[in-house]
Design an enzyme around this catalytic site. Structure first.
Site, PDB file in Angstrom:
ATOM      1  N   PRO A 140     -22.820  63.739 -51.918  1.00 25.54           N
ATOM      2  CA  PRO A 140     -22.491  64.811 -52.852  1.00 25.54           C
ATOM      3  C   PRO A 140     -23.714  65.497 -53.438  1.00 25.54           C
ATOM      4  CG  PRO A 140     -22.017  62.665 -53.815  1.00 25.54           C
ATOM      5  CD  PRO A 140     -22.379  62.431 -52.391  1.00 25.54           C
ATOM      6  N   GLU A 141     -23.788  66.794 -53.257  1.00 19.64           N
ATOM      7  CA  GLU A 141     -24.763  67.621 -53.950  1.00 19.64           C
ATOM      8  C   GLU A 141     -23.958  68.543 -54.863  1.00 19.64           C
ATOM      9  OE1 GLU A 141     -27.787  69.197 -51.298  1.00 19.64           O
ATOM     10  OE2 GLU A 141     -27.535  67.506 -49.940  1.00 19.64           O
ATOM     11  N   LYS A 165     -26.078  67.525 -60.295  1.00 21.90           N
ATOM     12  CA  LYS A 165     -25.198  66.546 -59.651  1.00 21.90           C
ATOM     13  C   LYS A 165     -24.524  65.632 -60.646  1.00 21.90           C
ATOM     14  CE  LYS A 165     -28.621  66.570 -55.992  1.00 21.90           C
ATOM     15  NZ  LYS A 165     -29.689  65.791 -55.359  1.00 21.90           N
ATOM     16  N   ARG A 223     -36.588  59.783 -45.451  1.00 24.49           N
ATOM     17  CA  ARG A 223     -35.382  60.439 -44.971  1.00 24.49           C
ATOM     18  C   ARG A 223     -35.796  61.389 -43.841  1.00 24.49           C
ATOM     19  NH1 ARG A 223     -34.179  62.415 -50.952  1.00 24.49           N
ATOM     20  NH2 ARG A 223     -34.818  60.293 -51.234  1.00 24.49           N
TER      21      ARG A 223
END
Length: 313
Positions: free
Chosen positions: A2-3, A61, A283
């Site tokens: 979720p952003e 967020k 990442r």
DNA sequence: ACAACGCCCTGAGGGC
DNA sequence: TGCCCTCAGGGCGTTG
């Protein structure tokens, strides 16, 4: 993952399904889900019982539910958190962490489900959210936010987001653009996916030095950030692995229209060059090597300490 | 003060 | 089958 768009979808769900409802009980099933609530799960539950949720709000967020004057329940979904409204007789989810039941039980219960337990709920006082140099109005009408997220910047969809201040902060930084986009104290709501998408749209390499951006480039980039977020919002947010669903369990499907993220070895939708993936900060960064050429000054920024600040003039 | 890194966590997927 | 490794990554505490 979720952003901002996904969190906003959840906020809208809470606005519709949780606002105004009186809490009868709270069950904390995993201590990590309330680790930001210093007094612990039992205290968290006791302080919610008998109180009523207001209208859900969001910054970046983070989202929160006002809970009687001056306090609120703060929520962060982390990597895999979901807030679901479920019928009371629905079987418990495998990773159900917190259950909140209401006086009007027929309208369902609120569940916090989180596989990886990076997210959680906590109770905090609200404080005035002020612009720099602004004084709170005497009538108490100031916009408020939970005290523990006072350091989180406004997000680019916030009408009060200050583009000039953001650009000035970029120019002062001795860092690179993607790090800055992910720094929630500079601009909030942007995560790895939307950072890569916005940088692809803007034709900027992720290691572009922040100090090299002109005002015009910053404004363009912010426009792309907003565009990609609004596009995601229009279809209900991104979903990759079904971990993310909105408050009613519906998955978003924005992932079908991603241009950069996850597209390694696929042709760039602008020029056809094969997209690349690079390990970055534990990442990945996805980019088009032709549309987003590496900055020639890159080495100066990543040089080890002691080699000086080559980029400074 | 600022920048960057390590850690928290679980499950999917790959290699053997 | 099963074991081990890697990957996913937001935010905060720690380190440089």
């Amino acid at each position: 993952m979720p952003e901002l768009p996904e969190v906003e979808v959840v906020r809208r769900g809470l606005e519709r399904w949780a606002a105004g409802r009186e809490i009868t009980d709270v069950e904390v099933l995993h201590p990590r889900a309330v680790r930001r609530h210093a007094a612990g799960g039992a205290d968290f539950a006791a302080r919610l019982r008998g109180h009523r949720f207001g209208t859900a709000r969001r910054r970046g967020k983070y989202l929160w539910l006002p809970l009687d004057p001056g306090f609120c329940v703060l929520a962060h979904l982390g990597m895999s958190g979901q807030l679901l409204i479920q019928p009371g007789d629905a079987p418990d989810e495998k990773h159900l962490r917190i259950r909140i039941t209401f006086e009007d039980a027929a309208a369902g219960e609120l569940r916090f489900v989180d596989q990886r337990t990076f997210g959680g709920l906590s109770l905090h006082p609200e404080i005035p959210a002020l612009h720099p140099g602004q004084q709170p109005p005497a009538d108490g009408s100031a916009e408020t936010l939970p005290d523990v997220i006072a350091h989180i910047a406004r997000d680019p969809l916030d009408p009060a987001f200050d583009e000039a201040a953001f650009h000035d902060a970029l120019r002062r930084r001795r860092s690179t653009i993607k790090r800055a986009l992910l720094d929630q104290s500079l601009i909030s709501g942007v995560g790895n996916i939307y950072a890569d998408e916005a940088l692809w749209r803007a034709g900027l390499h992720y290691e572009r030095p922040t100090a090299s951006l002109t005002r015009r480039r910053t404004v363009e980039l912010l426009g792309h950030v907003r565009d990609v977020m609004n596009a995601a919002l229009a279809v209900g947010g991104t979903s990759f692995d079904s971990l993310y669903v909105d408050v009613n369990g519906e998955s978003g499907y924005f992932d079908r229209s991603l241009d950069a993220y996850g597209r390694e070895d696929e042709p760039c939708r602008r020029c056809g060059t094969l997209m690349r993936r690079r390990p970055w900060m534990n990442r990945s960064s996805y980019f088009c090597p032709r549309c987003q050429p590496a900055p020639r000054t890159r080495r100066a920024v990543t040089a080890p300490p002691g080699t000086g600040r080559e980029r400074q003039t």
